[in-house]
Enzyme design. Structure first.
Site, PDB file in Angstrom:
ATOM      1  N   ARG A  51       0.997   2.207  -0.148  1.00 10.79           N
ATOM      2  CA  ARG A  51       1.514   3.557  -0.355  1.00 10.79           C
ATOM      3  C   ARG A  51       1.038   4.222  -1.630  1.00 10.79           C
ATOM      4  O   ARG A  51       0.643   5.390  -1.626  1.00 10.79           O
ATOM      5  CB  ARG A  51       3.063   3.546  -0.389  1.00 10.79           C
ATOM      6  CG  ARG A  51       3.707   3.655   0.943  1.00 10.79           C
ATOM      7  CD  ARG A  51       5.033   2.935   0.919  1.00 10.79           C
ATOM      8  NE  ARG A  51       4.779   1.522   0.692  1.00 10.79           N
ATOM      9  CZ  ARG A  51       4.519   0.661   1.671  1.00 10.79           C
ATOM     10  NH1 ARG A  51       4.563   1.041   2.908  1.00 10.79           N
ATOM     11  NH2 ARG A  51       4.243  -0.597   1.411  1.00 10.79           N
ATOM     12  N   THR A  52       1.117   3.502  -2.733  1.00 13.74           N
ATOM     13  CA  THR A  52       0.828   4.180  -4.000  1.00 13.74           C
ATOM     14  C   THR A  52      -0.622   4.662  -4.018  1.00 13.74           C
ATOM     15  O   THR A  52      -0.908   5.816  -4.328  1.00 13.74           O
ATOM     16  CB  THR A  52       1.129   3.246  -5.185  1.00 13.74           C
ATOM     17  OG1 THR A  52       2.475   2.803  -5.068  1.00 13.74           O
ATOM     18  CG2 THR A  52       0.978   3.976  -6.510  1.00 13.74           C
ATOM     19  N   LYS A  80     -16.097 -10.013 -13.185  1.00  6.14           N
ATOM     20  CA  LYS A  80     -17.151 -10.594 -14.035  1.00  6.14           C
ATOM     21  C   LYS A  80     -16.673 -10.769 -15.470  1.00  6.14           C
ATOM     22  O   LYS A  80     -17.433 -11.179 -16.339  1.00  6.14           O
ATOM     23  CB  LYS A  80     -18.371  -9.668 -14.050  1.00  6.14           C
ATOM     24  CG  LYS A  80     -19.016  -9.449 -12.702  1.00  6.14           C
ATOM     25  CD  LYS A  80     -20.177  -8.468 -12.867  1.00  6.14           C
ATOM     26  CE  LYS A  80     -20.769  -8.114 -11.517  1.00  6.14           C
ATOM     27  NZ  LYS A  80     -21.674  -6.955 -11.644  1.00  6.14           N
ATOM     28  N   ARG A 101      -3.382   0.705 -11.354  1.00  9.83           N
ATOM     29  CA  ARG A 101      -2.353  -0.334 -11.171  1.00  9.83           C
ATOM     30  C   ARG A 101      -2.888  -1.648 -11.697  1.00  9.83           C
ATOM     31  O   ARG A 101      -4.042  -2.001 -11.460  1.00  9.83           O
ATOM     32  CB  ARG A 101      -1.999  -0.482  -9.695  1.00  9.83           C
ATOM     33  CG  ARG A 101      -1.209  -1.756  -9.433  1.00  9.83           C
ATOM     34  CD  ARG A 101      -0.627  -1.802  -8.073  1.00  9.83           C
ATOM     35  NE  ARG A 101       0.421  -0.805  -7.923  1.00  9.83           N
ATOM     36  CZ  ARG A 101       1.251  -0.759  -6.896  1.00  9.83           C
ATOM     37  NH1 ARG A 101       1.149  -1.642  -5.921  1.00  9.83           N
ATOM     38  NH2 ARG A 101       2.181   0.173  -6.816  1.00  9.83           N
ATOM     39  N   HIS A 128       6.887   1.665 -13.290  1.00  8.48           N
ATOM     40  CA  HIS A 128       6.229   2.283 -12.130  1.00  8.48           C
ATOM     41  C   HIS A 128       6.693   3.738 -12.069  1.00  8.48           C
ATOM     42  O   HIS A 128       7.440   4.133 -11.162  1.00  8.48           O
ATOM     43  CB  HIS A 128       6.610   1.517 -10.866  1.00  8.48           C
ATOM     44  CG  HIS A 128       5.739   1.795  -9.675  1.00  8.48           C
ATOM     45  ND1 HIS A 128       4.920   2.907  -9.584  1.00  8.48           N
ATOM     46  CD2 HIS A 128       5.563   1.096  -8.522  1.00  8.48           C
ATOM     47  CE1 HIS A 128       4.289   2.876  -8.418  1.00  8.48           C
ATOM     48  NE2 HIS A 128       4.650   1.785  -7.761  1.00  8.48           N
TER      49      HIS A 128
END
Ligand code: NCD
Length: 303
Positions: A51-52, A80, A101, A128
């Site tokens: 969703r986000t 890496k 995120r 959040h």
């Protein structure tokens, strides 16, 4: 505002302005369809999301802008060994605004210190804020106000970052009460409770029983037990089904209760509840897009 890392980066007045813009977008989407022509949003997701990430992308596309990014750390140079700072310096050459995120608390803050473009925290170890804006828009659309609400938060209050940000946000409105419903092991962390509930002197109760407190609630915010943040599988298995909301458990609830969930749902709300008029979690998903449209406009300084 340069970046949005924590919900307290926004004043209650700014939040109200975002809600008003989101409501106007709902009423007049065509008026916003070209507001971000020529702008690019990058979504950098070092942790999974449905969703986000998609709501950010959908929001930008509906504003006329374009999107690029990655949806897992292993498809970026983080695999890496590249630092967050270097990734951000690079991506900011390709984009006008970045939603990020990361599983580590503070990673979006570090990013904002190295970025010439606005950074939006799309979920880190503790915060959040854009889910909270989604939750606030949902509550405001459903209830018409924040004052005086009794807000029940149920499930994994320890690891649930959406819970921490929502508690912070709601603590700023008058006469709010919190009902914290969790097993002993998944209680709200002490620092969250001290900072946002005890210090400002907000009334609250803690309970292990959802049924017992149900009749008091205006809002019930259900959450999943956060399997990926547990230290061992055994504890997860023991705690995962601590609360399962069913139509029977709603018998004592108010008629105008509103049930929210940031989603994804695992087992904590029976699908039999989905058709109850008090269930709002899929409406909430839709609101998440509109409030992110409003946020992108604000952060890019577009009227
Ligand atoms: C939440 C999250 O990622 O913290 N999901 C979301 O963003 N809507 C909740 C969760 O993962 O349980």
């Amino acid at each position: 505002m340069n970046s949005l890392i924590d919900i307290f980066d926004l004043t209650p007045q700014e939040i109200m302005e975002l809600i008003n813009t989101a409501c106007d977008i709902i009423d007049r989407p065509a008026a916003y369809a070209h507001k971000c022509d020529g702008k690019i949003l990058a979504t950098l997701f070092f942790e999974p999301s449905t969703r986000t990430r998609l709501s950010f992308e959908s929001a930008m596309l509906s504003l006329g802008g374009q999107v690029l990014g990655f949806s897992e750390a292993k498809s970026s140079s983080a695999a890496k060994g590249e630092s967050v700072a270097d990734t951000i310096r690079t991506v900011s050459c390709y984009s006008d605004i970045i939603a990020m995120r990361h599983p580590k608390e503070g990673a979006p803050l570090v990013a904002s210190m190295h970025s010439p473009v606005p950074i939006i925290n799309a979920g880190d170890g503790h915060n959040h804020p854009t889910q909270t804006l989604t939750d606030l828009l949902t509550i405001h659309r459903e209830k018409g106000h924040f004052d005086g609400l009794t807000v029940g938060l149920c499930g994994d209050l320890k690891f649930g970052r959406t819970v921490h940000s929502l508690v912070a946000a709601m603590s700023r409105y008058p006469d709010v009460r919190f009902v914290l419903i969790s097993p002993e092991e998944l209680k709200l962390p002490r620092y969250v409770k001290e900072q946002y509930i005890k210090n400002p002197g907000i009334p609250y109760i803690q309970s292990a029983s959802l049924e017992e407190v149900m009749p008091q609630l205006d809002i019930l915010y259900m959450t999943r037990v956060q399997r990926e943040r547990f230290f061992n599988e055994e504890d997860y298995l023991r705690l995962k089904d601590s609360y399962i909301l069913t139509p029977e458990k709603l018998r004592g609830a108010k008629e105008d209760l509103r049930i929210l969930h940031p989603l994804p749902r695992v087992n904590e709300i029976s699908v039999a509840v989905d058709n109850d008029p008090r269930a709002c979690y899929f409406k909430q998903v839709q609101y998440g897009k509109y409030i992110r449209m409003a946020l992108i406009l604000k952060m890019l300084g577009i009227e």
